[in-house]
Design a protein around this motif. Structure first.
Motif, PDB file in Angstrom:
ATOM      1  N   GLY A 190     -21.801  -2.002  -4.835  1.00  0.00           N
ATOM      2  CA  GLY A 190     -20.707  -2.808  -4.293  1.00  0.00           C
ATOM      3  C   GLY A 190     -19.352  -2.252  -4.680  1.00  0.00           C
ATOM      4  N   ARG A 191     -19.232  -1.821  -5.917  1.00  0.00           N
ATOM      5  CA  ARG A 191     -17.959  -1.252  -6.383  1.00  0.00           C
ATOM      6  C   ARG A 191     -17.627   0.049  -5.650  1.00  0.00           C
ATOM      7  NH1 ARG A 191     -18.678  -2.055 -12.952  1.00  0.00           N
ATOM      8  NH2 ARG A 191     -18.143  -4.277 -13.027  1.00  0.00           N
ATOM      9  N   LEU A 192     -18.643   0.869  -5.435  1.00  0.00           N
ATOM     10  CA  LEU A 192     -18.429   2.122  -4.708  1.00  0.00           C
ATOM     11  C   LEU A 192     -17.992   1.848  -3.267  1.00  0.00           C
ATOM     12  CD1 LEU A 192     -21.341   4.396  -5.972  1.00  0.00           C
ATOM     13  CD2 LEU A 192     -18.905   4.850  -6.174  1.00  0.00           C
ATOM     14  N   ALA A 193     -18.609   0.847  -2.653  1.00  0.00           N
ATOM     15  CA  ALA A 193     -18.228   0.491  -1.281  1.00  0.00           C
ATOM     16  C   ALA A 193     -16.767   0.078  -1.226  1.00  0.00           C
ATOM     17  CB  ALA A 193     -19.124  -0.640  -0.772  1.00  0.00           C
ATOM     18  N   GLU A 194     -16.333  -0.678  -2.217  1.00  0.00           N
ATOM     19  CA  GLU A 194     -14.930  -1.107  -2.262  1.00  0.00           C
ATOM     20  C   GLU A 194     -13.989   0.083  -2.437  1.00  0.00           C
ATOM     21  OE1 GLU A 194     -14.643  -4.081  -5.267  1.00  0.00           O
ATOM     22  OE2 GLU A 194     -15.908  -5.519  -4.191  1.00  0.00           O
ATOM     23  N   ARG A 195     -14.396   1.049  -3.243  1.00  0.00           N
ATOM     24  CA  ARG A 195     -13.562   2.234  -3.454  1.00  0.00           C
ATOM     25  C   ARG A 195     -13.470   3.063  -2.178  1.00  0.00           C
ATOM     26  NH1 ARG A 195     -15.338   5.264  -8.847  1.00  0.00           N
ATOM     27  NH2 ARG A 195     -13.584   6.583  -8.178  1.00  0.00           N
ATOM     28  N   ILE A 196     -14.587   3.175  -1.457  1.00  0.00           N
ATOM     29  CA  ILE A 196     -14.580   3.923  -0.198  1.00  0.00           C
ATOM     30  C   ILE A 196     -13.644   3.259   0.796  1.00  0.00           C
ATOM     31  CG2 ILE A 196     -15.974   4.530   1.831  1.00  0.00           C
ATOM     32  CD1 ILE A 196     -18.356   4.839  -0.156  1.00  0.00           C
ATOM     33  N   ALA A 197     -13.608   1.920   0.789  1.00  0.00           N
ATOM     34  CA  ALA A 197     -12.809   1.172   1.748  1.00  0.00           C
ATOM     35  C   ALA A 197     -11.393   0.890   1.252  1.00  0.00           C
ATOM     36  CB  ALA A 197     -13.505  -0.148   2.087  1.00  0.00           C
ATOM     37  N   ASP A 198     -10.996   1.444   0.127  1.00  0.00           N
ATOM     38  CA  ASP A 198      -9.668   1.193  -0.432  1.00  0.00           C
ATOM     39  C   ASP A 198      -8.519   1.385   0.553  1.00  0.00           C
ATOM     40  OD1 ASP A 198     -10.175   0.175  -2.885  1.00  0.00           O
ATOM     41  OD2 ASP A 198      -9.916   2.048  -4.008  1.00  0.00           O
ATOM     42  N   PRO A 199      -8.550   2.425   1.390  1.00  0.00           N
ATOM     43  CA  PRO A 199      -7.437   2.603   2.334  1.00  0.00           C
ATOM     44  C   PRO A 199      -7.261   1.414   3.261  1.00  0.00           C
ATOM     45  CG  PRO A 199      -8.736   4.602   2.183  1.00  0.00           C
ATOM     46  CD  PRO A 199      -9.486   3.538   1.438  1.00  0.00           C
TER      47      PRO A 199
END
Length: 203
Positions: A190-199
């Motif tokens: 979940g955290r990685l998904a959030e980082r990928i979607a940061d932009p």
């Protein structure tokens, strides 16, 4: 036609029993080593009864993949539809990976053991991947700030790659999955998904 007196000869149900039995076998053994006789025994039927519903073992494999893919797409579509606008996508991806864990045998067959088994299986996997990407791009767009079509597509592709990698790791129970444990694994995905979607979420 069946070795079990507890099962009625209701054709749709019997077809589903064959798929479920085959999925359990394909998830734990190389599909090319599984025979129709093995599937029949697992489904408590005769081989002739299996052949009544399916022309071959490969057809059972692909139909099982198709059933799972439809359920997966429905799950992703629901998550995209119900996602609260402007919020991180991490919880949605975590929920999706948790769902895959609840359907581990079918997920193992779809993402791991069926790879390279047949052209039909690969074509189905490609088709489903394209559809999942479309659903994930919708989720990305709903997550937040202004994003171009190209940005949404790239972010969606990154989330899809993460989802596929997580599904394979969980299905195989590999070192990364085992070392983290189920709950921590889901949290980190979940955290990685959030980082990928940061932009997107940062606008």
């Amino acid at each position: 036609m069946t070795t079990s007196g507890t099962r009625a000869a209701h054709r749709p149900s019997r077809r589903q029993w064959v798929i479920e039995a085959a999925t359990e076998l394909f998830a734990t053994q190389p599909p090319d080593e599984v025979t129709v006789a093995d599937i029949a025994a697992r489904a408590e039927m005769t081989s002739a009864a299996v052949y009544y519903h399916f022309s071959s073992k490969d057809q059972v494999l692909v139909e099982g993949m198709r059933v799972f893919a439809a359920a997966l797409r429905e799950q992703v579509g629901t998550l995209a539809e119900t996602h609260t606008p402007g919020t991180d996508i991490g919880p949605a991806i975590t929920a999706l990976v948790a769902w895959l864990g609840e359907h581990r045998s079918a997920a193992t067959v779809f993402f791991v053991s069926s790879a390279g088994m047949s052209q039909e299986a690969e074509a189905l996997r490609h088709e489903v991947r394209t559809q999942l990407l479309e659903d994930l791009v919708r989720l990305v767009r709903k997550a937040g700030g202004p994003v171009t079509d190209a940005e949404a597509a790239v972010i969606g592709l990154g989330v899809l790659a993460l989802l596929e990698t997580a599904a394979i790791s969980q299905a195989r129970g590999d070192e990364a999955y085992r070392s983290l444990g189920h709950r921590s694994f889901l949290r980190e995905v979940g955290r990685l998904a959030e980082r990928i979607a940061d932009p997107v979420t940062e606008g």
